[in-house]
Design an enzyme around this catalytic site. Structure first.
Site, PDB file in Angstrom:
ATOM      1  N   VAL A  68      20.555  16.314 -30.240  1.00 26.26           N
ATOM      2  CA  VAL A  68      19.838  16.167 -31.352  1.00 26.26           C
ATOM      3  C   VAL A  68      19.886  17.714 -32.485  1.00 26.26           C
ATOM      4  O   VAL A  68      19.855  17.373 -33.344  1.00 26.26           O
ATOM      5  CB  VAL A  68      18.326  15.809 -30.949  1.00 26.26           C
ATOM      6  N   GLU A 124       8.798  11.485 -35.784  1.00 26.99           N
ATOM      7  CA  GLU A 124       9.560  10.021 -36.285  1.00 26.99           C
ATOM      8  C   GLU A 124      10.629   9.880 -35.335  1.00 26.99           C
ATOM      9  O   GLU A 124      10.892   8.752 -34.755  1.00 26.99           O
ATOM     10  CB  GLU A 124      10.241  10.569 -37.682  1.00 26.99           C
ATOM     11  N   LYS A 127       7.635   5.263 -25.358  1.00 26.91           N
ATOM     12  CA  LYS A 127       7.594   5.018 -26.726  1.00 26.91           C
ATOM     13  C   LYS A 127       6.448   3.966 -26.868  1.00 26.91           C
ATOM     14  O   LYS A 127       6.050   4.029 -27.904  1.00 26.91           O
ATOM     15  CB  LYS A 127       9.133   4.545 -27.171  1.00 26.91           C
TER      16      LYS A 127
HETATM   17  P1  NAP Z   1      20.420  17.921 -24.806  1.00 27.52           P
HETATM   18  O1  NAP Z   1      21.525  17.495 -25.301  1.00 27.52           O
HETATM   19  O2  NAP Z   1      20.097  18.059 -23.249  1.00 27.52           O
HETATM   20  O3  NAP Z   1      19.838  19.421 -25.431  1.00 27.52           O
HETATM   21  C1  NAP Z   1      18.659  20.295 -25.016  1.00 27.52           C
HETATM   22  C2  NAP Z   1      18.848  21.572 -25.745  1.00 27.52           C
HETATM   23  O4  NAP Z   1      17.654  22.122 -25.168  1.00 27.52           O
HETATM   24  C3  NAP Z   1      20.034  22.293 -25.284  1.00 27.52           C
HETATM   25  O5  NAP Z   1      20.472  23.168 -26.214  1.00 27.52           O
HETATM   26  C4  NAP Z   1      19.487  23.374 -24.203  1.00 27.52           C
HETATM   27  O6  NAP Z   1      19.862  24.593 -24.007  1.00 27.52           O
HETATM   28  C5  NAP Z   1      18.228  23.307 -24.593  1.00 27.52           C
HETATM   29  N1  NAP Z   1      17.069  23.736 -23.626  1.00 27.52           N
HETATM   30  C6  NAP Z   1      16.682  22.940 -22.693  1.00 27.52           C
HETATM   31  N2  NAP Z   1      15.775  23.515 -21.904  1.00 27.52           N
HETATM   32  C7  NAP Z   1      15.672  24.906 -22.502  1.00 27.52           C
HETATM   33  C8  NAP Z   1      14.684  25.849 -22.303  1.00 27.52           C
HETATM   34  N3  NAP Z   1      13.812  25.835 -21.094  1.00 27.52           N
HETATM   35  N4  NAP Z   1      14.717  26.905 -22.956  1.00 27.52           N
HETATM   36  C9  NAP Z   1      15.518  26.908 -23.997  1.00 27.52           C
HETATM   37  N5  NAP Z   1      16.368  26.011 -24.566  1.00 27.52           N
HETATM   38  C10 NAP Z   1      16.576  25.020 -23.634  1.00 27.52           C
HETATM   39  O7  NAP Z   1      19.165  16.906 -25.296  1.00 27.52           O
HETATM   40  P2  NAP Z   1      19.011  15.965 -26.399  1.00 27.52           P
HETATM   41  O8  NAP Z   1      19.655  14.676 -25.854  1.00 27.52           O
HETATM   42  O9  NAP Z   1      19.259  16.836 -27.523  1.00 27.52           O
HETATM   43  O10 NAP Z   1      17.640  15.549 -26.297  1.00 27.52           O
HETATM   44  C11 NAP Z   1      16.188  16.576 -26.828  1.00 27.52           C
HETATM   45  C12 NAP Z   1      15.265  15.826 -27.077  1.00 27.52           C
HETATM   46  O11 NAP Z   1      15.198  14.682 -28.023  1.00 27.52           O
HETATM   47  C13 NAP Z   1      14.526  15.151 -25.802  1.00 27.52           C
HETATM   48  O12 NAP Z   1      13.024  15.308 -25.760  1.00 27.52           O
HETATM   49  C14 NAP Z   1      14.971  13.848 -25.915  1.00 27.52           C
HETATM   50  O13 NAP Z   1      14.210  12.881 -25.265  1.00 27.52           O
HETATM   51  C15 NAP Z   1      14.897  13.755 -27.426  1.00 27.52           C
HETATM   52  N6  NAP Z   1      15.706  12.653 -27.899  1.00 27.52           N
HETATM   53  C16 NAP Z   1      17.052  12.404 -27.754  1.00 27.52           C
HETATM   54  C17 NAP Z   1      17.732  11.355 -28.278  1.00 27.52           C
HETATM   55  C18 NAP Z   1      19.410  11.340 -27.990  1.00 27.52           C
HETATM   56  O14 NAP Z   1      19.495  10.507 -28.305  1.00 27.52           O
HETATM   57  N7  NAP Z   1      19.793  12.102 -27.293  1.00 27.52           N
HETATM   58  C19 NAP Z   1      17.148  10.515 -29.164  1.00 27.52           C
HETATM   59  C20 NAP Z   1      15.707  10.836 -29.465  1.00 27.52           C
HETATM   60  C21 NAP Z   1      15.047  11.651 -28.904  1.00 27.52           C
HETATM   61  P3  NAP Z   1      21.566  24.962 -23.562  1.00 27.52           P
HETATM   62  O15 NAP Z   1      22.214  23.984 -24.647  1.00 27.52           O
HETATM   63  O16 NAP Z   1      21.933  26.181 -23.599  1.00 27.52           O
HETATM   64  O17 NAP Z   1      21.498  24.226 -22.083  1.00 27.52           O
HETATM   65  N1  HSE Z   2      17.544   8.282 -24.099  1.00 31.17           N
HETATM   66  C1  HSE Z   2      16.944   7.615 -25.319  1.00 31.17           C
HETATM   67  C2  HSE Z   2      17.520   6.134 -25.477  1.00 31.17           C
HETATM   68  C3  HSE Z   2      17.316   8.407 -26.430  1.00 31.17           C
HETATM   69  O1  HSE Z   2      18.621   5.914 -24.865  1.00 31.17           O
HETATM   70  O2  HSE Z   2      16.899   5.617 -26.071  1.00 31.17           O
HETATM   71  C4  HSE Z   2      16.410   8.015 -27.744  1.00 31.17           C
HETATM   72  O3  HSE Z   2      15.038   8.061 -27.529  1.00 31.17           O
END
Ligand code: NAP
Ligand code: HSE
Length: 449
Positions: free
Chosen positions: A17, A133, A209
């Site tokens: 994200v 959002e 959610k």
């Molecule tokens: P991700 O790809 O695993 O990325 C997480 C990022 O946070 C990485 O850059 C990681 O650093 C960093 N991080 C994790 N723990 C940390 C810490 N303790 N201190 C500093 N940096 C840290 O996760 P994501 O999929 O982007 O999701 C992020 C958030 O958005 C979550 O809450 C998820 O539920 C929400 N979300 C995700 C999606 C989706 O489609 N993926 C959709 C809606 C909401 P490194 O890169 O150095 O490991």
């Molecule tokens: N892991 C979540 C999903 C990301 O699959 O819907 C979006 O919130």
């Protein structure tokens, strides 16, 4: 006077994200400037591993850090965007950012479902934005819709496909015949799944959610841990195929509805996350892949249906960007959609056992006289009326030589209570009539939200 000074962001997280957000703010800079009159500047990005190769180039002038203080103690940063995931670390980060007088934007539904009360109270006390959002349905603007666009309605109910990973897995199993594990791996590779995919496939992410949507719809607190939740790990290709024969698709559906009036009138909330048979003619049945959808029932607007990409870098980044732009425009703070000076009142929870639905029930039975009569008798004893059945006359290898074969027997019921269905299934399981535990799923009823 119009403020044309840059809005400065510190972003925590540069994964799926975070990368999507950086790309959107970089590539759409001109559009954003035209809409807000301000540049959005990314000053600092917090990560765990400074040496990791990144999917997205660092924006010009921005620097990468592994120290949260570089965001929290920097007086130049107006907004902290939390995109690291998890619960404890982001709770601390967000609370510190709010205490430091910084607006916050997050995509973290797990955190807000668990600790929303305290964080919304803190944001309110400080008069700051806490935008979320992106936390429900990725790029689909359901938070804004409930908070602002439908504010003149009494919401009677809502239902939706809120988890992209589960929907992707069920779609791949259904349309391409993929195995569950293969489809899950693919969802992870595409960036849809949570760091712990159990949250997706066991229904907990959809429950996080749903708890947020209930708060937005009715201003009450339905603790996430009290939501009845069942994920998709038990859904097998056999059930997908039988459901199809009846004209249904299996979807992980989250739903909530008012029972007995609004909360202010003493009404309660019935809510659940569970795999559900949705008739193929319903829009909800056609929501495929990582798409999400929500149907909202307002007493003035009627039924509206929102549909779009529920996960992934750009769709989710798009929702995060919308919150950032609201802050850039100096929109009035309206985090929860309710003017409550106190924490939301607890929801009056209608027990799941009291809910009524039609059901799909699959059993494995011995194909001999009297079995179906006995099954129908147990169902009748529990006030369950049978609407349709399928019995497959399959040659069966697992019956001993000379024994009657074991065959799948599938029942679609008329509306029945969950309590009656569970009791009938317990009686059936304890009887010699079945050769394996029965499988049951709700069937989505067109009339009810
Ligand atoms: P991700 O790809 O695993 O990325 C997480 C990022 O946070 C990485 O850059 C990681 O650093 C960093 N991080 C994790 N723990 C940390 C810490 N303790 N201190 C500093 N940096 C840290 O996760 P994501 O999929 O982007 O999701 C992020 C958030 O958005 C979550 O809450 C998820 O539920 C929400 N979300 C995700 C999606 C989706 O489609 N993926 C959709 C809606 C909401 P490194 O890169 O150095 O490991
Ligand atoms: N892991 C979540 C999903 C990301 O699959 O819907 C979006 O919130």
């Amino acid at each position: 006077m119009v403020d044309s000074s840059p809005l400065v962001l510190g972003i925590a997280g540069f994964g799926t994200v975070g990368s999507g957000l950086v790309r959107i703010l970089t590539e759409n800079r001109a559009e954003i400037l035209a809409r807000t009159g301000r540049d959005i500047v990314i000053k600092t990005i917090l990560v765990r591993d400074l040496a990791k190769k990144r999917a997205q180039a660092l924006p010009e002038g921005a620097f990468l850090t592994a120290n949260p203080d570089d965001l929290l103690l920097d007086p130049d940063i107006h907004v902290v965007v939390e995109l690291i995931g998890g619960v404890d670390k982001p709770r601390e980060l967000i609370a510190r950012a709010l205490r430091a007088g910084k607006h916050v934007v997050t995509a973290n539904k797990a955190l807000l479902a668990e600790s929303g009360n305290e964080l919304f109270a803190l944001a309110r006390e400080k008069g700051l934005h806490l935008g979320y959002e992106a936390s429900v349905c990725g790029g689909v603007p359901v938070v804004q819709t409930l908070r602002e666009s439908l504010a003149g309605n009494r919401l009677d109910g809502l239902m939706g496909i809120l988890n992209g990973t589960s929907n992707y897995i069920l779609s791949e199993m259904s349309t391409r015949g993929l195995d569950f594990d293969v489809a899950l791996k693919s969802a992870q590779e595409l960036g849809y799944a949570e760091a712990d995919p159990t949250l997706d496939i066991e229904g907990f992410d959809a429950a996080h959610k749903l708890a947020l949507l209930i708060r937005l719809a009715w201003g009450v607190d339905y603790p996430y841990a009290k939501l009845p939740v069942r994920g998709i790990t038990g859904v097998c290709r056999e059930d997908i195929a039988f459901a199809r024969e009846f004209g249904y698709r299996i979807k992980l559906v989250a739903h909530a509805r008012l029972v007995g009036g609004s909360p202010a009138e003493g009404g309660g909330i019935e809510a659940e996350v569970c795999p559900t048979l949705v008739h193929r003619t319903f829009l909800m049945a056609r929501v495929g892949g990582a798409y999400n959808a929500v149907r909202l029932e307002g007493n003035a607007v009627g039924s509206i249906f929102l549909h779009g990409k529920g996960a992934g870098d750009l769709p989710t980044g798009s929702a995060v960007a919308s919150d950032v732009l609201a802050i850039a425009r100096k929109a009035a703070v309206n985090n929860t959609g309710f003017a409550l000076p106190h924490l939301p009142v607890p929801a009056r929870i209608i027990p799941q056992s009291e809910s009524r639905s039609r059901y799909y029930i699959r059993m494995k039975v011995t194909d001999k006289p009297g079995v179906l009569r006995d099954i129908a008798g147990i169902m009748a004893d529990n006030d369950i009326s049978i609407a349709q059945v399928i019995q497959k006359d399959l040659a069966n290898g697992n019956a001993a030589q000379g024994d009657a074969p074991h065959v799948p027997f599938i029942v679609m019921t008329h509306e029945a209570t969950a309590q009656g269905v569970h009791k009938a299934l317990r009686t059936l399981s304890a009887s010699p009539l079945l050769h394996e535990p029965p499988v049951h799923y709700r069937v989505m009823d067109k009339k009810k939200p």
